[in-house]
Design an enzyme around this catalytic site. Structure first.
Site, PDB file in Angstrom:
ATOM      1  N   ARG A  57      -1.585  -2.204   2.914  1.00  0.00           N
ATOM      2  CA  ARG A  57      -1.451  -3.574   2.305  1.00  0.00           C
ATOM      3  C   ARG A  57      -2.841  -4.005   1.860  1.00  0.00           C
ATOM      4  NH1 ARG A  57       2.315  -5.765   0.446  1.00  0.00           N
ATOM      5  NH2 ARG A  57       3.426  -5.366   2.410  1.00  0.00           N
ATOM      6  N   GLN A  80      10.822   1.038  -2.070  1.00  0.00           N
ATOM      7  CA  GLN A  80      10.220   0.202  -2.981  1.00  0.00           C
ATOM      8  C   GLN A  80       8.872   0.705  -3.635  1.00  0.00           C
ATOM      9  OE1 GLN A  80      10.385  -3.942  -3.748  1.00  0.00           O
ATOM     10  NE2 GLN A  80       8.373  -4.314  -2.777  1.00  0.00           N
ATOM     11  N   ARG A  85       2.250   6.070  -3.088  1.00  0.00           N
ATOM     12  CA  ARG A  85       1.566   5.399  -2.176  1.00  0.00           C
ATOM     13  C   ARG A  85       1.915   5.781  -0.764  1.00  0.00           C
ATOM     14  NH1 ARG A  85       3.723  -0.888  -1.934  1.00  0.00           N
ATOM     15  NH2 ARG A  85       5.665  -0.340  -1.219  1.00  0.00           N
ATOM     16  N   HIS A 157      -1.526  -1.235  -8.217  1.00  0.00           N
ATOM     17  CA  HIS A 157      -1.371  -2.328  -7.730  1.00  0.00           C
ATOM     18  C   HIS A 157      -2.568  -3.229  -7.123  1.00  0.00           C
ATOM     19  CE1 HIS A 157       0.879  -5.220  -5.135  1.00  0.00           C
ATOM     20  NE2 HIS A 157       2.084  -4.689  -5.654  1.00  0.00           N
ATOM     21  N   ASP A 201       5.029 -14.481  -8.963  1.00  0.00           N
ATOM     22  CA  ASP A 201       5.389 -12.971  -8.829  1.00  0.00           C
ATOM     23  C   ASP A 201       6.132 -12.820 -10.225  1.00  0.00           C
ATOM     24  OD1 ASP A 201       7.140 -10.552  -6.517  1.00  0.00           O
ATOM     25  OD2 ASP A 201       6.246 -10.496  -8.530  1.00  0.00           O
ATOM     26  N   GLU A 260      -1.950  -6.539 -11.616  1.00  0.00           N
ATOM     27  CA  GLU A 260      -1.745  -4.893 -11.646  1.00  0.00           C
ATOM     28  C   GLU A 260      -1.353  -4.638 -12.989  1.00  0.00           C
ATOM     29  OE1 GLU A 260       1.722  -5.344  -9.221  1.00  0.00           O
ATOM     30  OE2 GLU A 260       0.499  -6.801  -7.868  1.00  0.00           O
TER      31      GLU A 260
HETATM   32  O1  TA6 Z   1       3.694  -6.277  -7.429  1.00  0.00           O
HETATM   33  C1  TA6 Z   1       4.535  -7.507  -7.043  1.00  0.00           C
HETATM   34  C2  TA6 Z   1       5.490  -6.994  -6.101  1.00  0.00           C
HETATM   35  O2  TA6 Z   1       6.501  -6.207  -6.580  1.00  0.00           O
HETATM   36  C3  TA6 Z   1       5.887  -8.195  -5.457  1.00  0.00           C
HETATM   37  O3  TA6 Z   1       7.470  -8.298  -5.601  1.00  0.00           O
HETATM   38  C4  TA6 Z   1       5.795  -7.677  -3.984  1.00  0.00           C
HETATM   39  O4  TA6 Z   1       6.938  -7.013  -3.332  1.00  0.00           O
HETATM   40  C5  TA6 Z   1       4.693  -6.785  -3.812  1.00  0.00           C
HETATM   41  O5  TA6 Z   1       4.770  -5.951  -5.101  1.00  0.00           O
HETATM   42  C6  TA6 Z   1       4.278  -6.213  -2.683  1.00  0.00           C
HETATM   43  O6  TA6 Z   1       5.270  -5.149  -2.298  1.00  0.00           O
HETATM   44  P1  TA6 Z   1       5.179  -4.348  -1.351  1.00  0.00           P
HETATM   45  O7  TA6 Z   1       6.288  -3.132  -1.314  1.00  0.00           O
HETATM   46  O8  TA6 Z   1       3.696  -3.647  -1.265  1.00  0.00           O
HETATM   47  O9  TA6 Z   1       5.230  -5.189   0.067  1.00  0.00           O
END
Ligand code: TA6
Length: 286
Positions: A57, A80, A85, A157, A201, A260
């Site tokens: 994070r 996601q 990563r 990111h 976002d 990003e």
């Molecule tokens: O880059 C923005 C995003 O896609 C947000 O929607 C939020 O989910 C953020 O990334 C963080 O995602 P993560 O999977 O690192 O918690």
């Protein structure tokens, strides 16, 4: 020494100024820290998990081969933001002394069996990090080493450290098409300066201008991009911060903003043997 390789991280230190440095965790090849004359440029959660069990994070997580979560297609069973990563990268060594430059690599052999099963294509990623006196450049070379075409999305990111979210301004986005994930609407950015006053976002698509992050008019970071046309702006704000167990302190949203650089508004297709490159260069005035 300019390059220090430790068990789980690599540290770059400018010979001309030992307080200008970058720390990279091999897990995710995640930049954890970028200091200029001892001043931290990036935001890293105090609750960040650094043991390899989850995505970091903060700093500069790498997003590949998918941004967000795909509902269908070969990446739909990946977590996601994909597996880059979440995998341990190989340190490939130093490639230049000025600017101080190192490379990291990722291939199927570095990715878990589960991720390989989920996305079974052969690939090579070469991640280059270059540290200057007041600049950090990250570049990615993507190669399809499969015998078939495959599609990908990619993004740096980057969590920027900022003095005060109430004063932050992002310039260079005027007139750009936006996919707003909070309001669930699409529109063209009408503001000359984008500010943050609530959960934010947004995917800004095909941004032609260089992006500047400022604070009450004072430049903080100039962002120069090659082949990553999209820019995502994200701040989780009050509830978002509270609801993420690894986002600490809970009011940390006041001192961070994700801006990003990515190629995420559409899929890029690579044919067998084809390579693709992108880069982001950040110049700090923080
Ligand atoms: O880059 C923005 C995003 O896609 C947000 O929607 C939020 O989910 C953020 O990334 C963080 O995602 P993560 O999977 O690192 O918690």
């Amino acid at each position: 020494m300019p390059i220090e390789q430790r068990d789980k991280e690599v540290i770059l230190t400018l010979p001309s100024d030992e307080s200008t440095s970058v720390k990279v965790l091999l897990h995710g090849a995640n930049i954890l820290s970028w200091t200029i004359a001892g001043k931290e440029q990036l935001w890293l959660s105090e609750g960040a998990v650094l043991d390899g069990s989850k995505a970091v994070r903060g700093g500069v997580p790498l997003v590949f081969p998918v941004f967000g979560k795909a509902s269908s297609g070969p990446t739909s069973t990946l977590p996601q933001h994909g597996f880059a990563r979440l995998s341990t990268w190989e340190f490939l060594g130093q490639v230049s002394a000025s600017p101080l430059t190192v490379q990291f690599g990722l291939g199927p052999e570095n990715v878990s069996e589960a991720f390989r099963k989920a996305w079974g294509f052969d690939f090579t990623l070469i991640y280059t990090i270059a540290l200057g006196a007041d600049t950090l450049e990250t570049a990615m070379r993507v190669e399809n080493t499969s015998k078939v075409n495959w599609d990908f999305q990619i993004l740096f990111h980057t969590y920027f450290r900022i003095p005060d979210v109430d004063k932050v301004e992002v310039n260079g986005l005027t007139g750009v098409s936006v996919k707003d994930k909070v309001s669930k609407s699409d529109y063209s950015e009408s503001n000359t300066t984008v500010t943050v006053t609530s959960e934010t976002d947004r995917v800004y698509e095909d941004v032609n201008n260089d992006v500047l992050i400022a604070s009450a008019g004072k430049p903080l970071f100039h962002i120069y991009r090659k082949n990553v046309a999209d820019v995502v702006v994200w701040n989780p704000w009050v509830n978002g911060s509270k609801n993420m167990g690894d986002f600490r302190p809970e009011d940390g949203y006041k001192s961070m903003l994700c801006v990003e650089a990515g190629s995420v508004s559409k899929w890029t297709t690579l044919s067998p043997g084809q390579t693709w490159e992108c880069s982001e260069k950040i110049k700090s005035s923080l």
